[in-house]
Design a protein around this motif. Structure first.
Motif, PDB file in Angstrom:
ATOM      1  N   LYS A   1       0.824  -1.196   0.000  1.00 21.96           N
ATOM      2  CA  LYS A   1       0.000   0.000   0.000  1.00 21.96           C
ATOM      3  C   LYS A   1       0.867   1.259   0.000  1.00 21.96           C
ATOM      4  O   LYS A   1       0.530   2.253  -0.652  1.00 21.96           O
ATOM      5  CB  LYS A   1      -0.941   0.016   1.206  1.00 21.96           C
ATOM      6  CG  LYS A   1      -2.073  -0.997   1.119  1.00 21.96           C
ATOM      7  CD  LYS A   1      -2.944  -0.773  -0.121  1.00 21.96           C
ATOM      8  CE  LYS A   1      -4.117  -1.744  -0.161  1.00 21.96           C
ATOM      9  NZ  LYS A   1      -4.884  -1.635  -1.434  1.00 21.96           N
TER      10      LYS A   1
ATOM     11  N   VAL B   1      -7.462   6.932   7.403  1.00 24.28           N
ATOM     12  CA  VAL B   1      -6.560   5.972   6.785  1.00 24.28           C
ATOM     13  C   VAL B   1      -5.547   6.654   5.870  1.00 24.28           C
ATOM     14  O   VAL B   1      -4.366   6.276   5.840  1.00 24.28           O
ATOM     15  CB  VAL B   1      -7.361   4.896   6.006  1.00 24.28           C
ATOM     16  CG1 VAL B   1      -8.208   5.524   4.900  1.00 24.28           C
ATOM     17  CG2 VAL B   1      -6.446   3.847   5.427  1.00 24.28           C
TER      18      VAL B   1
ATOM     19  N   ALA C   1      -7.898   7.785  -1.478  1.00 20.31           N
ATOM     20  CA  ALA C   1      -8.565   6.609  -0.904  1.00 20.31           C
ATOM     21  C   ALA C   1      -9.170   5.739  -2.003  1.00 20.31           C
ATOM     22  O   ALA C   1      -9.087   4.506  -1.950  1.00 20.31           O
ATOM     23  CB  ALA C   1      -9.650   7.054   0.075  1.00 20.31           C
TER      24      ALA C   1
ATOM     25  N   TRP D   1      -7.019   2.405  -2.102  1.00 19.86           N
ATOM     26  CA  TRP D   1      -7.766   1.422  -1.294  1.00 19.86           C
ATOM     27  C   TRP D   1      -9.081   1.013  -1.946  1.00 19.86           C
ATOM     28  O   TRP D   1      -9.800   0.204  -1.392  1.00 19.86           O
ATOM     29  CB  TRP D   1      -8.039   1.989   0.103  1.00 19.86           C
ATOM     30  CG  TRP D   1      -6.825   2.016   0.982  1.00 19.86           C
ATOM     31  CD1 TRP D   1      -6.373   1.007   1.789  1.00 19.86           C
ATOM     32  CD2 TRP D   1      -5.903   3.098   1.138  1.00 19.86           C
ATOM     33  NE1 TRP D   1      -5.234   1.402   2.439  1.00 19.86           N
ATOM     34  CE2 TRP D   1      -4.906   2.676   2.059  1.00 19.86           C
ATOM     35  CE3 TRP D   1      -5.807   4.375   0.595  1.00 19.86           C
ATOM     36  CZ2 TRP D   1      -3.856   3.505   2.429  1.00 19.86           C
ATOM     37  CZ3 TRP D   1      -4.755   5.192   0.962  1.00 19.86           C
ATOM     38  CH2 TRP D   1      -3.794   4.758   1.870  1.00 19.86           C
ATOM     39  N   GLN D   2      -9.421   1.599  -3.109  1.00 17.22           N
ATOM     40  CA  GLN D   2     -10.690   1.319  -3.786  1.00 17.22           C
ATOM     41  C   GLN D   2     -11.867   1.464  -2.823  1.00 17.22           C
ATOM     42  O   GLN D   2     -12.762   0.617  -2.744  1.00 17.22           O
ATOM     43  CB  GLN D   2     -10.703  -0.095  -4.391  1.00 17.22           C
ATOM     44  CG  GLN D   2      -9.790  -0.247  -5.597  1.00 17.22           C
ATOM     45  CD  GLN D   2      -8.328  -0.364  -5.205  1.00 17.22           C
ATOM     46  OE1 GLN D   2      -7.984  -1.188  -4.362  1.00 17.22           O
ATOM     47  NE2 GLN D   2      -7.473   0.444  -5.812  1.00 17.22           N
ATOM     48  N   MET D   3     -11.848   2.554  -2.066  1.00 12.57           N
ATOM     49  CA  MET D   3     -12.899   2.788  -1.086  1.00 12.57           C
ATOM     50  C   MET D   3     -13.419   4.212  -1.223  1.00 12.57           C
ATOM     51  O   MET D   3     -12.709   5.102  -1.680  1.00 12.57           O
ATOM     52  CB  MET D   3     -12.375   2.576   0.339  1.00 12.57           C
ATOM     53  CG  MET D   3     -11.228   3.519   0.725  1.00 12.57           C
ATOM     54  SD  MET D   3     -10.601   3.281   2.406  1.00 12.57           S
ATOM     55  CE  MET D   3     -11.870   4.123   3.334  1.00 12.57           C
TER      56      MET D   3
ATOM     57  N   ALA E   1      -1.458   6.717   6.489  1.00 14.20           N
ATOM     58  CA  ALA E   1      -0.575   6.173   5.461  1.00 14.20           C
ATOM     59  C   ALA E   1       0.447   7.201   5.010  1.00 14.20           C
ATOM     60  O   ALA E   1       1.618   6.869   4.782  1.00 14.20           O
ATOM     61  CB  ALA E   1      -1.402   5.689   4.272  1.00 14.20           C
TER      62      ALA E   1
END
Length: 223
Positions: free
Chosen positions: A152, A188, A174, A178-180, A192
């Motif tokens: 990541k 998050v 994101a 993170w595909q979110m 990161a």
């Protein structure tokens, strides 16, 4: 191929969604400029079809915002048919300009032409100052020293370096890493970024990852 249609006339938006979907494209629709901007910040599109007269945020403003962070092809589809409007659209960074009422066959031809151009081929190697990333070898070095990153962290650094000098929103980061869908209560991305800075920035005098207050992050050399 994913196409975003930003159009406030529901009948026209539905017509475009149906026609382009039947032509093999994945289509998202936003009925105002603010919703369009939100989708652009959180998802990746191959083409944006944009009206000028939109509620909330007009097409001129939205295009200017797009061009701050992206070179995604933009096709204006609007009733504004004055020469000065066409010139303004192209000068702001639009790739094409089509006036309503329009022929679907002509629209489809223009869409296909813009998509055939495709994005520039991505380099396998990136360098910003003394920081280097080799995509094929999945290797990162700074001042010649190897830096070990998690998957990541590597994906995050690759995103930042591939868009050097561009301000990337937390929502966009994101979605890409993170595909979110970004939740403002979730930290998050910030966590990161801190971890990545600890490895690629903190040990070195020149800082490359920068926070842009209220907007997001960018990677690049600062004067």
């Amino acid at each position: 191929m994913r196409i975003l249609v930003v159009e406030d006339e529901v009948k026209t938006a539905d017509y475009l969604r149906k026609g382009l979907s039947e032509s093999g494209y994945r289509v998202e629709v936003a009925l105002n400029g603010l919703d369009g901007q939100q989708l652009i910040q959180t998802q990746a599109f191959d083409l944006i079809i944009l009206d000028v007269m939109l509620p909330g945020l007009d097409g001129w403003q939205l295009l200017q915002n797009i061009r701050q962070t992206s070179q995604t092809p933009v096709l204006f589809l609007t009733a504004r048919d004055a020469v000065e409007d066409r010139v303004k659209g192209l000068e702001l960074g639009a790739d094409d300009y089509l006036v309503k009422p329009f022929s679907y066959a002509e629209l489809l031809a223009r869409v296909r032409t813009l998509l055939r151009r495709g994005p520039p081929r991505e380099s396998a190697e990136f360098q910003v100052a003394d920081l280097q990333l080799d995509l094929l070898r999945r290797q990162v070095t700074r001042q010649g020293e190897r830096i070990n990153l998690t998957n990541k962290e590597f994906a995050l650094l690759h995103l930042l370096m591939s868009r050097e000098g561009e301000v990337l929103s937390r929502a966009f980061i994101a979605a890409q890493v993170w595909q979110m869908n970004f939740d403002s209560d979730t930290n998050v991305v910030d966590v990161a970024i801190r971890r990545l800075r600890a490895k690629v920035d903190d040990p070195y005098p020149q800082k490359l990852i920068h926070t842009v207050r209220g907007m997001g992050y960018l990677l690049g050399e600062q004067p």
